[in-house]
Scaffold this motif. Structure first.
Motif, PDB file in Angstrom:
ATOM      1  N   LEU A   6       0.745  -1.375  -0.071  1.00 42.18           N
ATOM      2  CA  LEU A   6      -0.015  -0.072  -0.068  1.00 42.18           C
ATOM      3  C   LEU A   6       1.035   1.329   0.027  1.00 42.18           C
ATOM      4  O   LEU A   6       1.862   1.459   0.839  1.00 42.18           O
ATOM      5  CB  LEU A   6      -0.866   0.086   1.261  1.00 42.18           C
ATOM      6  CG  LEU A   6      -2.025  -1.061   1.123  1.00 42.18           C
ATOM      7  CD1 LEU A   6      -2.755  -0.856   2.448  1.00 42.18           C
ATOM      8  CD2 LEU A   6      -2.762  -1.054   0.082  1.00 42.18           C
ATOM      9  N   TRP A   9       1.111   7.981   2.673  1.00 42.86           N
ATOM     10  CA  TRP A   9       0.553   9.025   2.474  1.00 42.86           C
ATOM     11  C   TRP A   9       0.913   9.999   3.704  1.00 42.86           C
ATOM     12  O   TRP A   9       0.910   9.643   4.920  1.00 42.86           O
ATOM     13  CB  TRP A   9      -1.234   8.791   2.424  1.00 42.86           C
ATOM     14  CG  TRP A   9      -1.568   8.356   1.401  1.00 42.86           C
ATOM     15  CD1 TRP A   9      -1.623   6.757   1.143  1.00 42.86           C
ATOM     16  CD2 TRP A   9      -1.991   8.891  -0.111  1.00 42.86           C
ATOM     17  NE1 TRP A   9      -2.154   6.492  -0.379  1.00 42.86           N
ATOM     18  CE2 TRP A   9      -2.458   7.745  -0.756  1.00 42.86           C
ATOM     19  CE3 TRP A   9      -2.340  10.020  -0.286  1.00 42.86           C
ATOM     20  CZ2 TRP A   9      -3.035   7.828  -2.100  1.00 42.86           C
ATOM     21  CZ3 TRP A   9      -3.094  10.246  -1.786  1.00 42.86           C
ATOM     22  CH2 TRP A   9      -3.346   9.147  -2.548  1.00 42.86           C
ATOM     23  N   LEU A  27       0.243   7.498   7.046  1.00 39.80           N
ATOM     24  CA  LEU A  27      -0.525   6.245   6.883  1.00 39.80           C
ATOM     25  C   LEU A  27      -0.528   5.497   5.509  1.00 39.80           C
ATOM     26  O   LEU A  27      -0.156   5.945   4.588  1.00 39.80           O
ATOM     27  CB  LEU A  27      -2.049   6.462   7.289  1.00 39.80           C
ATOM     28  CG  LEU A  27      -2.669   7.492   6.664  1.00 39.80           C
ATOM     29  CD1 LEU A  27      -3.207   7.036   5.280  1.00 39.80           C
ATOM     30  CD2 LEU A  27      -4.068   7.695   7.391  1.00 39.80           C
ATOM     31  N   HIS A  28      -0.884   4.244   5.813  1.00 45.41           N
ATOM     32  CA  HIS A  28      -0.932   3.517   4.522  1.00 45.41           C
ATOM     33  C   HIS A  28      -2.393   3.313   3.725  1.00 45.41           C
ATOM     34  O   HIS A  28      -3.145   3.246   4.671  1.00 45.41           O
ATOM     35  CB  HIS A  28      -0.315   2.165   4.470  1.00 45.41           C
ATOM     36  CG  HIS A  28       1.098   2.035   4.921  1.00 45.41           C
ATOM     37  ND1 HIS A  28       2.242   2.213   4.085  1.00 45.41           N
ATOM     38  CD2 HIS A  28       1.671   2.055   6.022  1.00 45.41           C
ATOM     39  CE1 HIS A  28       3.187   2.282   4.553  1.00 45.41           C
ATOM     40  NE2 HIS A  28       3.242   2.118   5.989  1.00 45.41           N
ATOM     41  N   ALA A  29      -2.473   3.610   2.540  1.00 46.89           N
ATOM     42  CA  ALA A  29      -3.792   3.273   2.059  1.00 46.89           C
ATOM     43  C   ALA A  29      -3.606   3.028   0.597  1.00 46.89           C
ATOM     44  O   ALA A  29      -2.798   3.324  -0.159  1.00 46.89           O
ATOM     45  CB  ALA A  29      -4.693   4.727   2.173  1.00 46.89           C
ATOM     46  N   PRO A  30      -4.620   2.523  -0.080  1.00 45.85           N
ATOM     47  CA  PRO A  30      -4.769   2.170  -1.413  1.00 45.85           C
ATOM     48  C   PRO A  30      -5.005   3.373  -2.385  1.00 45.85           C
ATOM     49  O   PRO A  30      -4.698   3.303  -3.671  1.00 45.85           O
ATOM     50  CB  PRO A  30      -5.862   0.893  -1.533  1.00 45.85           C
ATOM     51  CG  PRO A  30      -6.698   1.438  -0.666  1.00 45.85           C
ATOM     52  CD  PRO A  30      -6.069   1.864   0.493  1.00 45.85           C
ATOM     53  N   ASP A  31      -5.630   4.373  -1.848  1.00 39.81           N
ATOM     54  CA  ASP A  31      -6.118   5.443  -2.719  1.00 39.81           C
ATOM     55  C   ASP A  31      -6.221   6.660  -2.066  1.00 39.81           C
ATOM     56  O   ASP A  31      -6.344   6.416  -0.632  1.00 39.81           O
ATOM     57  CB  ASP A  31      -7.109   5.018  -3.767  1.00 39.81           C
ATOM     58  CG  ASP A  31      -8.501   4.981  -3.061  1.00 39.81           C
ATOM     59  OD1 ASP A  31      -8.724   5.134  -2.015  1.00 39.81           O
ATOM     60  OD2 ASP A  31      -9.231   4.319  -3.941  1.00 39.81           O
ATOM     61  N   GLU A  33      -9.111   8.286  -1.586  1.00 38.18           N
ATOM     62  CA  GLU A  33     -10.408   8.151  -0.815  1.00 38.18           C
ATOM     63  C   GLU A  33      -9.984   7.481   0.563  1.00 38.18           C
ATOM     64  O   GLU A  33     -10.641   8.086   1.647  1.00 38.18           O
ATOM     65  CB  GLU A  33     -11.423   7.661  -1.679  1.00 38.18           C
ATOM     66  CG  GLU A  33     -12.935   7.894  -1.235  1.00 38.18           C
ATOM     67  CD  GLU A  33     -13.770   7.270  -2.133  1.00 38.18           C
ATOM     68  OE1 GLU A  33     -15.058   7.236  -1.820  1.00 38.18           O
ATOM     69  OE2 GLU A  33     -13.110   7.094  -3.262  1.00 38.18           O
ATOM     70  N   VAL A  34      -9.709   6.381   0.310  1.00 37.90           N
ATOM     71  CA  VAL A  34      -9.412   5.426   1.570  1.00 37.90           C
ATOM     72  C   VAL A  34      -8.490   6.388   2.591  1.00 37.90           C
ATOM     73  O   VAL A  34      -8.516   6.326   3.795  1.00 37.90           O
ATOM     74  CB  VAL A  34      -8.774   4.255   1.403  1.00 37.90           C
ATOM     75  CG1 VAL A  34      -8.548   3.371   2.723  1.00 37.90           C
ATOM     76  CG2 VAL A  34      -9.863   3.398   0.385  1.00 37.90           C
ATOM     77  N   ALA A  35      -7.122   7.000   1.965  1.00 33.98           N
ATOM     78  CA  ALA A  35      -6.413   7.511   2.859  1.00 33.98           C
ATOM     79  C   ALA A  35      -7.048   8.609   3.704  1.00 33.98           C
ATOM     80  O   ALA A  35      -6.685   8.736   4.920  1.00 33.98           O
ATOM     81  CB  ALA A  35      -5.347   8.451   2.076  1.00 33.98           C
ATOM     82  N   ARG A  37     -10.181   8.764   4.589  1.00 37.62           N
ATOM     83  CA  ARG A  37     -11.110   8.052   5.641  1.00 37.62           C
ATOM     84  C   ARG A  37     -10.129   7.488   6.711  1.00 37.62           C
ATOM     85  O   ARG A  37     -10.356   7.690   8.041  1.00 37.62           O
ATOM     86  CB  ARG A  37     -12.104   6.879   4.980  1.00 37.62           C
ATOM     87  CG  ARG A  37     -13.092   6.876   5.493  1.00 37.62           C
ATOM     88  CD  ARG A  37     -14.206   6.047   4.633  1.00 37.62           C
ATOM     89  NE  ARG A  37     -13.589   4.885   4.061  1.00 37.62           N
ATOM     90  CZ  ARG A  37     -13.921   4.315   3.015  1.00 37.62           C
ATOM     91  NH1 ARG A  37     -14.605   5.054   2.393  1.00 37.62           N
ATOM     92  NH2 ARG A  37     -13.571   3.411   2.221  1.00 37.62           N
ATOM     93  N   ARG A  38      -9.043   7.094   6.252  1.00 42.54           N
ATOM     94  CA  ARG A  38      -8.282   6.441   7.408  1.00 42.54           C
ATOM     95  C   ARG A  38      -7.792   7.716   8.225  1.00 42.54           C
ATOM     96  O   ARG A  38      -7.288   7.687   9.356  1.00 42.54           O
ATOM     97  CB  ARG A  38      -7.319   5.740   6.869  1.00 42.54           C
ATOM     98  CG  ARG A  38      -7.812   4.207   6.278  1.00 42.54           C
ATOM     99  CD  ARG A  38      -6.617   3.383   5.961  1.00 42.54           C
ATOM    100  NE  ARG A  38      -7.266   2.018   5.481  1.00 42.54           N
ATOM    101  CZ  ARG A  38      -6.625   1.178   5.003  1.00 42.54           C
ATOM    102  NH1 ARG A  38      -5.195   1.425   4.737  1.00 42.54           N
ATOM    103  NH2 ARG A  38      -6.999  -0.115   4.538  1.00 42.54           N
TER     104      ARG A  38
END
Lengths: 95, 329
Positions: A6, A9, A27-31, A33-35, A37-38
């Motif tokens: 992942l 960000w 943090l780690h996120a796939p995109d 949008e998810v970044a 939210r996380r």
């Protein structure tokens, strides 16, 4: 990319209106949008902010920490850039 | 989720920023009423945006044009110390212009549009910079009076309703403090020097005092922009209030310098605690604003020439960026 696969960000939070966004961590996120939210879940659980930016870590260009001296020293030894450099008569007010 | 590029951001410009319909207007008005800051991605009335663009651009232009009168003395500063100080100050003015252009860009206007508006006379800069710097003492007088007036004007702007402008003003005000102190220190040295140095300092103050008072703009009874700007909390104090604050600060400072202010009507009103001052010649203000000041043409010619002489630098930067983009593909 990391071992988890992942992207990393960087997270910036605006504590309240009127303040600029400040870097708070990553943090780690796939995109994106998810970044976002996380980032909300991870960095604003106690109402720390009113706005979040996430930026791919790879998009951040940084100055070289090893170059700290040559990079920043010239500004520091120009002490005439500081108001305290100037000696004014003691009785003068409001300057 | 939206990306900043779609909405206009604090980092870059952008288009398509929401304009206020009836729903967003009430949200905007709530923010203003609650004394909250408006941020770039908030919907805002078009007139609010236009007012801010006009004001911030004019402010930025003033910083950039303001480099000229002082730059005039860079090569002729009386000592290496004064020269280093003046260089640092002129460099700060350039920096202040850049903070402000960037703040204006968050409202969806481009740097090119603003430069173009300055160069074609559609946007203005402070009329104070249309006066010449005839002697070295003018550098001191500008620091003390012109920067002093700018500080009085700018401190309330650190609390103005538009976030990026307010934040830019915080930086500017912090840096501006040295500008005023170096000017005062320089004038103090001249005032305590030889008879001719003292006369030169007095002459500079005599020429800069009234134009500095005009920097606060027309009297409240005649100001065209004030009422809306106050309602929107862009402007926190009236022109005359700020002018009075400036006069009250300057009179005792002039006494410490041992120099006089060129106003026979200046006197302390014991009842109000404020200094009363003489009639300002608003016809001079209007003439300078309309282009008939001593240096209007010279300032614009220099600015336009600097811009066109710099074209090759902008072209080279754009070519380099295109080359890099090509290499990455």
């Amino acid at each position: 990319m990391t071992e988890s696969g992942l992207d990393l960000w960087e997270v910036f939070v605006r504590a309240r209106r009127g303040l600029s966004h400040q870097h708070v961590g990553s943090l780690h996120a796939p995109d994106a949008e998810v970044a976002l939210r996380r980032a909300r879940d991870l960095y604003t659980r106690r109402g720390e902010g009113v706005s979040i930016w996430v930026v791919p870590s790879g998009a951040v260009s940084a100055s070289d920490p090893g170059e700290k001296e040559p990079y920043f020293t010239p500004a520091r030894d120009k002490d005439y850039r500081y108001p305290t450099y100037y000696e004014l008569p003691r009785e003068v007010r409001g300057l | 989720m939206t990306t900043l590029a779609e909405t206009g951001s604090e980092i870059g410009g952008g288009t398509g920023i929401g304009t206020a319909d009836s729903g967003t207007r009430s949200r905007f008005e709530e923010l203003i009423a609650a004394d909250e800051r408006v941020e770039p991605r908030d919907a805002m009335p078009e007139a609010y945006r236009a007012t801010l663009i006009r004001q911030i651009a004019q402010h930025a232009h003033s910083e950039i044009i303001g480099m000229q009168p002082e730059g005039n003395w860079l090569t002729r500063a009386p000592s290496l110390r004064r020269k280093a100080i003046l260089l640092a100050k002129v460099q700060d003015e350039a920096g202040h212009g850049l903070y402000l252009y960037a703040a204006a860009e968050t409202l969806g206007v481009s740097r090119t549009e603003m430069m173009d508006a300055l160069h074609t006379g559609r946007q203005r800069y402070s009329s104070i910079f249309n006066y010449p710097t005839l002697t070295w003492a003018d550098v001191g007088a500008i620091g003390w009076l012109v920067d002093g007036a700018a500080i009085v004007n700018q401190i309330p702007l650190t609390r103005c309703s538009y976030g990026p402008y307010a934040r830019a003003m915080v930086r500017v005000c912090q840096e501006e403090s040295f500008h005023q102190r170096q000017g005062y220190e320089s004038l103090y040295a001249l005032a305590h020097g030889t008879e001719s140095q003292r006369a030169m300092a007095q002459d500079a103050i005599d020429r800069w005092w009234w134009p500095s008072l005009m920097m606060f703009g027309p009297p409240d009874t005649a100001s065209t922009h004030s009422s809306k700007s106050s309602a929107w909390k862009i402007k926190r104090h009236s022109n005359d209030e700020l002018r009075q604050r400036f006069v009250d600060l300057c009179v005792p400072q002039a006494e410490v310098l041992g120099l006089s202010l060129p106003d026979p009507d200046l006197r302390l009103n014991e009842a109000t605690g404020h200094y009363e001052y003489g009639e300002i010649d608003w016809s001079e203000f209007k003439a300078v604003l309309d282009g008939d000041g001593p240096c209007n043409r010279q300032r614009m010619e220099r600015r336009v020439a600097a811009h066109s002489e710099g074209q090759w630098v902008r072209d080279a930067a754009a070519a380099y960026q295109a080359k890099r983009a090509g290499a990455q593909r």
